[in-house]
Scaffold this motif. Sequence first.
Motif, short mmCIF file in Angstrom:
data_model
loop_
_atom_site.label_atom_id
_atom_site.label_comp_id
_atom_site.label_asym_id
_atom_site.label_seq_id
_atom_site.Cartn_x
_atom_site.Cartn_y
_atom_site.Cartn_z
N GLN A 197 -2.53 3.32 0.29
CA GLN A 197 -1.45 4.30 0.39
C GLN A 197 -0.67 4.19 1.70
O GLN A 197 0.18 5.03 1.98
N SER A 198 -0.95 3.15 2.48
CA SER A 198 -0.27 2.93 3.78
C SER A 198 0.21 1.48 3.84
O SER A 198 -0.41 0.65 4.51
N PRO A 199 1.29 1.13 3.14
CA PRO A 199 1.71 -0.27 3.00
C PRO A 199 1.92 -1.01 4.31
O PRO A 199 1.54 -2.17 4.43
N SER A 200 2.54 -0.35 5.30
CA SER A 200 2.82 -1.07 6.55
C SER A 200 1.52 -1.40 7.29
O SER A 200 1.41 -2.47 7.90
N ILE A 201 0.56 -0.50 7.25
CA ILE A 201 -0.72 -0.76 7.89
C ILE A 201 -1.48 -1.85 7.13
O ILE A 201 -2.06 -2.76 7.72
N MET A 202 -1.46 -1.77 5.80
CA MET A 202 -2.12 -2.79 4.99
C MET A 202 -1.50 -4.15 5.24
O MET A 202 -2.22 -5.17 5.26
N ALA A 203 -0.19 -4.20 5.47
CA ALA A 203 0.47 -5.48 5.76
C ALA A 203 -0.06 -6.08 7.06
O ALA A 203 -0.24 -7.30 7.17
#
Length: 394
Positions: A197-203
């Motif tokens: 649910q946190s795309p930028s962190i997952m990236a």
Amino acid sequence: AKRSAQRRLTNGLLTMNGQDHRQHRRMVMKPFSLSSIPMYDESAERLTDEMLDSWEVGEIRDLDAELTTLMRRLTSAVLFGMDYPELSEEIGHATDEWVRMNHETGMAAYVSGGFSDHYEELLQLANDLEDKVRGLLERRRETGALGQDVLSILMKAHGHDGSIDDSQLIGHITLLFGAAHLTTAHTLIWTLFQLAQSPSIMAEVDRELRTTTAEYRIWDDKASWGYRVLRESMRTLPASAYLQRFCSEPVELGAYQLSAGTGVLFSQFLTHHRPEIYDSPMEFRPERWDSLSPTPYEYFPFGAGPRMCIGAPMAMRSMGSILPKILRTYRLKVVPGSTINANVISTMLAPTTPVKVEVHEPDGQFEAAPIMGSILDLVHLPEMPGVEERRRAA
């Protein structure tokens, strides 16, 4: 006999104080020493691979079911060994049922008198579980087949100095199982959920996973995104929401005079959300760990002090192996429109609904999904669709 079995199973670290506690803790800590932990890596990697091999792109999987099963199998292997895999799994399942019933029955587990409809069922589970573990002890002694699992190491120590008897050995091993598998499973679930649910962190985590040349261990690389993510996940949604202690002697606590036997509760969840310690405490912000350095009593996902969880290093190493394998193999997206609820069950912050994810190729196309449920009141994930509208409406 059933009541005696229940007392023996719970007569581990939880009921000891003073020199007895120190002696038994030293004994039980041996299999969890830093020199012993690497022996369990192969089991973690093999069982994780087996789980991932059963997944297929395009499927929907429930993280709660998958990771709870994985950790039950892994904990069974680590504690009971794999020389008798069917019996180890059977004992693991029986321990799981006993722990669950202890949680549901509460204090009725320790007193008689009809406080719970399930009290007799709990006693029967305790009796059956003790028989199974005692049977494994006897089989090991008959064959002399002692391996590197925790039970074998404790049996060797028991045979060497006789400092613990069989009943205490059974109590220790079952309590270790109960303390280990669900808390670790829940931490894995909440970490994968918050990352999805946190795309930028997952990236950032994905970039780190794909550029590192060294073995990637989230548990000890303080400069990594993975380390920050796991640490922050255990802050926002700690698997142990609170713990309890009993005063073994009279003590002064602030303005209070507590007598021996007084119960004291302390909460990881509440402490981890104190604004004077953590800025914007409801938000999942792994970057805060670049400079944050709380005291052991301001951040304590595994407890603190002389009764801190002895399995903490092993849990961190296991998660540091399992998480990268999952994240390298698949991209997970929470099923849009899901209702995800969580509640404190016994002392654990656990999912009370499935945590369903779509399984995708690891293509880097990370995307948060709109969801509903009580999880939205427990952690704020700023990149989630519709989150600002829901906050304004609230």
